[in-house]
Design a protein around this motif. Structure first.
Motif, PDB file in Angstrom:
ATOM      1  N   LEU A   1       7.882  -6.896 -24.791  1.00 53.18           N
ATOM      2  CA  LEU A   1       7.768  -5.489 -24.423  1.00 53.18           C
ATOM      3  C   LEU A   1       6.408  -5.000 -24.895  1.00 53.18           C
ATOM      4  CD1 LEU A   1       9.532  -3.290 -23.129  1.00 53.18           C
ATOM      5  CD2 LEU A   1      10.298  -2.664 -25.433  1.00 53.18           C
TER       6      LEU A   1
ATOM      7  N   LEU B   1       2.960  -2.048 -24.378  1.00 54.10           N
ATOM      8  CA  LEU B   1       2.440  -0.793 -23.855  1.00 54.10           C
ATOM      9  C   LEU B   1       1.288  -1.114 -22.914  1.00 54.10           C
ATOM     10  CD1 LEU B   1       2.387   1.695 -26.862  1.00 54.10           C
ATOM     11  CD2 LEU B   1       3.423   2.111 -24.627  1.00 54.10           C
TER      12      LEU B   1
ATOM     13  N   LEU C   1       6.022   1.504 -21.059  1.00 58.60           N
ATOM     14  CA  LEU C   1       6.545   0.236 -21.566  1.00 58.60           C
ATOM     15  C   LEU C   1       6.764  -0.723 -20.410  1.00 58.60           C
ATOM     16  CD1 LEU C   1       9.098   1.641 -24.155  1.00 58.60           C
ATOM     17  CD2 LEU C   1       7.073   0.280 -24.704  1.00 58.60           C
TER      18      LEU C   1
ATOM     19  N   VAL D   1      14.102  -0.773 -24.632  1.00 56.23           N
ATOM     20  CA  VAL D   1      13.415   0.281 -23.877  1.00 56.23           C
ATOM     21  C   VAL D   1      14.283   1.539 -23.848  1.00 56.23           C
ATOM     22  CG1 VAL D   1      12.587   0.982 -21.610  1.00 56.23           C
ATOM     23  CG2 VAL D   1      12.078  -1.302 -22.456  1.00 56.23           C
TER      24      VAL D   1
END
Length: 588
Positions: A325, A327, A335, A362
């Motif tokens: 995961l 950015l 995300l 998330v």
């Protein structure tokens, strides 16, 4: 005890000579119902009998299903008890400070067990410690007959019934009256119930005496026996072994600090796994790769399994099949779940074993920090179509420029802090949400939020541990080996790049310099190895026996990092939400 002399059946009319005579049960051996068993369990300071000590002895004497007596005593090991052992067993230095030494306890135990058959779950461990203690104290080891309930369970209990043969698993399956809890007497009592359940099953296999039981445990299938010669030249060194088929393709990759002993075990009666027997049946050659020490062997095993994906290896076959995961790098970051990190990924969580676990994380994050969830790349100059989440008020609508880049950046800053440092920007809002739902008696919804919180914390803890070591360009560590030399490892950005052994009496720094000079080159600060390799290295580095020789950067974790919520993972199934809330609030 009754000694039976000439226990053969004879008719009242004569000796029965020349006639067919029904042999008595005693001709076949000692009936299991007449045997006195002493079921024993130990707690210790470690796993090696030559370098660890006993902290507790528990034993139960049984015959014919009846308990005849019990023996239990704490033991002062004469050395500090590691905190991890205390967490596991509950036995602390304070508890054993005034306890008798093993020199005082062992004679009493040997008297209690005299003439009996010893029983233990994983008997080589317990018997090995008792024998080692007797040797150190100068007592003669009585060489009792031994029954291992692990061996019996492997032959008597199918994998369809239980996933493994651990004592706790078997105790639950057989509905033992006592639950094992890593205390010696309780575990011995649980083992008694497991033993009795296994003995009941032995009858259907025609096993009614000790002699038949011993033969039942020793039976080696012909397909294993005829291939024992393949293990003859395997060295008794740390390393990796590869079972290969007729086409020289890897069937199975394993590792051991003593390859010879481990490989031989595949050709014994103790190997009852159907898949492993099939693997041995197909094997025509065993290849070995000697390693400097156990850590190098473990890492090489992981890499070889990942590279060759042998059909009989279940674990670690697809370390690349994970999710991360991260950015995204744009004006309004979001995300993104990806299968691989790249050099520009500065903020990430993972790895996750499944996409579902990543999605749950998330969900936890966006419930606490309202980042956008759309996949459109947004422009700071031109507005984009609004999404449903923005219309519902669950997104700050950067698509319509309803939030500035700077304000959105503050949200992102809270998330990056939660990912790499203090997780409270996520934990705080989720705890408040749990509290609100629980107060409204919406307990199922509260439990669902807690599950998402746990998913995030599990990812954050793992990420921060990995990041702490992968950011270090190079470190060198060493651990004393069994021969009193040094096992040395060189790691760069979380990857083992060199390993060696410094012999006793030699200058270990000379070995260090050679290993560093010839080590593999690693470029970049991203995880340079699969996560399972880096975590294996971390486990080795965190061992109290390991010494950090030098490091290019400081090795540290955030003071208020996610690790301080580690207890919550163990309480994830706790039905009492109020306890979770109170304890978690105290850490905010």
């Amino acid at each position: 005890m009754v000694d039976v002399v000439n226990g053969r059946g004879a008719s009242a009319e004569g000796s029965g000579r020349g006639r067919a005579v029904q042999p008595s049960l005693l001709d076949r051996g000692e009936p299991l119902s007449d045997i006195t068993f002493v079921v024993v369990d130990l707690e210790t300071t470690g796993v090696a009998s030559d370098s660890s000590a006993i902290t507790e002895v528990g034993a139960v004497k049984v015959r014919g299903g009846e308990i005849l007596g019990e023996f239990g005593s704490l033991v002062n090991p004469g050395e500090p008890i590691d905190a991890r052992i205390t967490m596991l067993t509950g036995i602390s230095d304070e508890m054993v400070r005034d306890a008798p030494s093993i020199r005082e306890v062992l004679p009493a135990f040997l008297e209690f067990a005299a003439g009996c058959v010893l029983v233990a779950h994983n008997a080589p461990f317990d018997v090995g410690f008792l024998k080692a203690a007797a040797d150190r104290c100068g007592y003669a080891w009585p060489k009792p007959r031994v029954v291992d309930t692990v061996v019996l369970a492997r032959r008597l209990v199918d994998r369809d019934e239980v996933p493994n043969k651990r004592l706790g698993t078997l105790a639950r399956y057989f509905r033992a009256t006592v639950s094992p809890n890593h205390r010696a007497l309780a575990d011995a009592r649980a083992t008694v119930d497991v033993l009795h359940a296994l003995i009941e099953r032995l009858g259907s296999h025609g096993v009614h005496t000790y002699e038949e039981l011993a033969e039942f445990g020793r039976a080696v299938p012909p397909e294993l026996r005829k291939k024992r010669h393949l293990a003859e030249k395997v060295p008794d060194r740390p390393g990796v072994y590869i079972f290969r088929d007729a086409d020289d393709q890897p069937l199975y990759v394993g590792t051991s600090i003593n390859m010879a002993a481990r490989v031989r075990s595949y050709f014994t009666a103790g190997e009852t796994r159907r898949q492993m027997r099939e693997m041995v049946r197909r094997t025509t050659r065993i290849e070995t790769v000697e390693c400097a020490h156990g850590l190098e062997a473990e890492v090489r095993e992981l890499r070889m399994i990942a590279a060759h994906k042998p059909p009989f290896n279940r674990r670690s076959k697809n370390p690349e099949g994970v999710n991360w995961l991260k950015l995204t790098d744009e004006a309004y970051p979001r995300l993104s779940i990806v299968r691989q990190l790249s050099a520009g990924d500065a903020h990430w969580l993972g790895p996750f074993s499944s996409r579902g676990a990543a999605e749950s994380t998330v969900d936890a994050i966006v419930e606490a920090i309202p980042l956008r969830q759309c996949t459109t790349r947004l422009s700071v100059r031109k507005m984009s179509p609004v999404c449903a989440l923005a219309e519902l008020g669950r997104c700050p609508a950067p698509c319509r420029h309803e939030i500035s880049v700077e304000a959105y950046g503050e949200l992102v800053g809270g998330l990056t802090e939660a990912m790499s440092g203090d997780p409270d920007p996520v934990v705080g809002p989720l705890l408040a949400r749990i509290e609100s739902l629980a107060g409204a008696e919406r307990f199922e919804e509260a439990a669902a939020v807690r599950e998402r919180l746990v998913s995030f914390l599990r990812a954050a803890i793992r990420t921060q541990r990995l990041a702490a070591i992968t950011r270090i360009a190079e470190w060198v560590a060493a651990r004393r080996s069994a021969d009193r030399g040094w096992d040395i490892a060189v790691v760069r950005h979380g990857r083992l790049v060199s390993a060696g052994h410094s012999a006793p009496g030699a200058d270990p720094m000379s070995t260090v310099e050679v290993l560093v000079a010839t080590a593999e080159t690693v470029v970049g600060e991203l995880p340079a190895a699969y996560a399972n390799e880096t975590e294996r290295i971390l486990h080795w580095l965190e061992d109290p026996e390991t010494r950090l020789v030098r490091s290019s950067d400081g090795w540290s974790s955030p003071v208020r990092g996610a690790g301080r919520y580690g207890w919550l993972l163990a309480k994830a199934q706790d039905a009492d939400l109020s306890v979770t809330l109170r304890r978690a609030r105290s850490r905010l």
